[in-house]
Design a protein around this motif. Sequence first.
Motif, PDB file in Angstrom:
ATOM      1  N   THR A  36       0.841  -1.197   0.000  1.00  0.00           N
ATOM      2  CA  THR A  36       0.000   0.000   0.000  1.00  0.00           C
ATOM      3  C   THR A  36       0.880   1.253   0.000  1.00  0.00           C
ATOM      4  O   THR A  36       1.939   1.278   0.629  1.00  0.00           O
ATOM      5  CB  THR A  36      -1.005  -0.029   1.170  1.00  0.00           C
ATOM      6  OG1 THR A  36      -1.821   1.134   1.110  1.00  0.00           O
ATOM      7  CG2 THR A  36      -0.334  -0.085   2.519  1.00  0.00           C
TER       8      THR A  36
ATOM      9  N   ARG B  44      -3.856   2.970   5.971  1.00  0.00           N
ATOM     10  CA  ARG B  44      -2.912   1.997   5.395  1.00  0.00           C
ATOM     11  C   ARG B  44      -2.512   0.972   6.454  1.00  0.00           C
ATOM     12  O   ARG B  44      -2.390  -0.206   6.191  1.00  0.00           O
ATOM     13  CB  ARG B  44      -1.640   2.693   4.883  1.00  0.00           C
ATOM     14  CG  ARG B  44      -1.871   3.861   3.938  1.00  0.00           C
ATOM     15  CD  ARG B  44      -2.656   3.417   2.722  1.00  0.00           C
ATOM     16  NE  ARG B  44      -2.863   4.457   1.734  1.00  0.00           N
ATOM     17  CZ  ARG B  44      -3.703   5.476   1.810  1.00  0.00           C
ATOM     18  NH1 ARG B  44      -4.417   5.669   2.904  1.00  0.00           N
ATOM     19  NH2 ARG B  44      -3.843   6.320   0.810  1.00  0.00           N
TER      20      ARG B  44
ATOM     21  N   LEU C 247       4.704  -1.170   3.053  1.00  0.00           N
ATOM     22  CA  LEU C 247       4.115   0.159   3.205  1.00  0.00           C
ATOM     23  C   LEU C 247       5.060   1.156   2.544  1.00  0.00           C
ATOM     24  O   LEU C 247       6.233   1.252   2.924  1.00  0.00           O
ATOM     25  CB  LEU C 247       3.946   0.454   4.704  1.00  0.00           C
ATOM     26  CG  LEU C 247       3.385   1.807   5.108  1.00  0.00           C
ATOM     27  CD1 LEU C 247       2.019   2.046   4.482  1.00  0.00           C
ATOM     28  CD2 LEU C 247       3.257   1.875   6.639  1.00  0.00           C
TER      29      LEU C 247
END
Length: 341
Positions: free
Chosen positions: A81, A150, A158
């Motif tokens: 993400t 997130r 990430l």
Amino acid sequence: MPPSIYRIENLVHRYNRQPVLTVDRLDIEPASIVGLVGPNGSGKSTLLKLMAFILRPSEGRILFDGLPAAPFDDSVRFQVTLLTQEPYLMKRTVFNNIVYGLKVRGDRGRWRQPVRDSLAMVGLDPDAFVRRQWDELSGGEAQRVALAARLVLKPRVLLLDEPTASVDARSSELIRNASLRARSDWGTTLVIASHDREWLYDVCDDVLHLFRGKPAGTGRSNMIFGPWVPRAGDRFGKLIGDGSYLDVSAPPGEGATAFIDPAAIRILAKGEVTVSADTVTVDGRVTRLSLERQSGDLFADVRVGPLTLVVRVAESHLAAMTLHRGWPVTLAYRPDSIRWR
Ligand SMILES: Nc1ncnc2c1ncn2[C@@H]1O[C@H](COP(=O)(O)OP(=O)(O)OP(=O)(O)O)[C@@H](O)[C@H]1O
């Protein structure tokens, strides 16, 4: 050994046929935190979008977990993400913003507790924030809600693009802590682009420099831009005010950029005079001292005219000098240790 979570091979990315990013080879290890630094336009956001599989490389390939990854394929995309530079919140409550990604991923579980946990992780009181609307948040709060959205996914990767660009020191600290916790609690791999070098060096295991769309080394480095003016002999220099110069070796071209390794610069001990004919000195003032988490090395930021140079303070030298913020120091380095690009 597990495969690198990312392996990038022979990648070229172009916009409108103009190459903006060229990476011959890059490996990122699972559960590492890697920083990306570089001037505006050096390709940081492009690299993050490619790693998020929302851009398709013009050439080359990206292996994810050792396997070629197809861009836009949900099976890899849902493990990764990206928090973009200007995160976008939907016109909904904080709660609905945070659960959106879970819904998209088909998660039909109980959302209340994960949402509360993710808000707490970014330092926002869940009781005060879950029901807030998107337009009832300050800039820093909105940034942290976007990060919480997130984190709630417990992502394997990430990717953060300038996460601290428009937030205050307290929010920067909270974003740092949340990043470190994601790695320690879930083994998340993080790749973070930032202009805030000190923040980045504090969070990351390693930092990759991008310069004009290409990797230009790792670790702490001083990147110095021209213009370069001819000086005595075969020396050149950068004017740093008050008629003083930062001396360099002959640049290979007008627009060349100098890289000086922090370990190649020495802070002279009090009373110490220079050293040898091929060494130059410049005066500055210590603005910050920091300990690198991974290596235990001490670094000093030294303000030299308009520049800040990072200097690695060798352990053997520590005893011979007293370093404090604000103190004047003299730096010595050999111009021939400069790398040019
Ligand atoms: N969608 C696009 N179309 C065309 N050119 C683009 C596009 N996005 C970025 N570029 C160009 O690609 C180059 C790399 O941009 P990128 O945003 O990756 O750099 P960056 O290092 O993230 O910069 P910054 O620090 O300013 O965010 C720049 O020259 C930019 O103008």
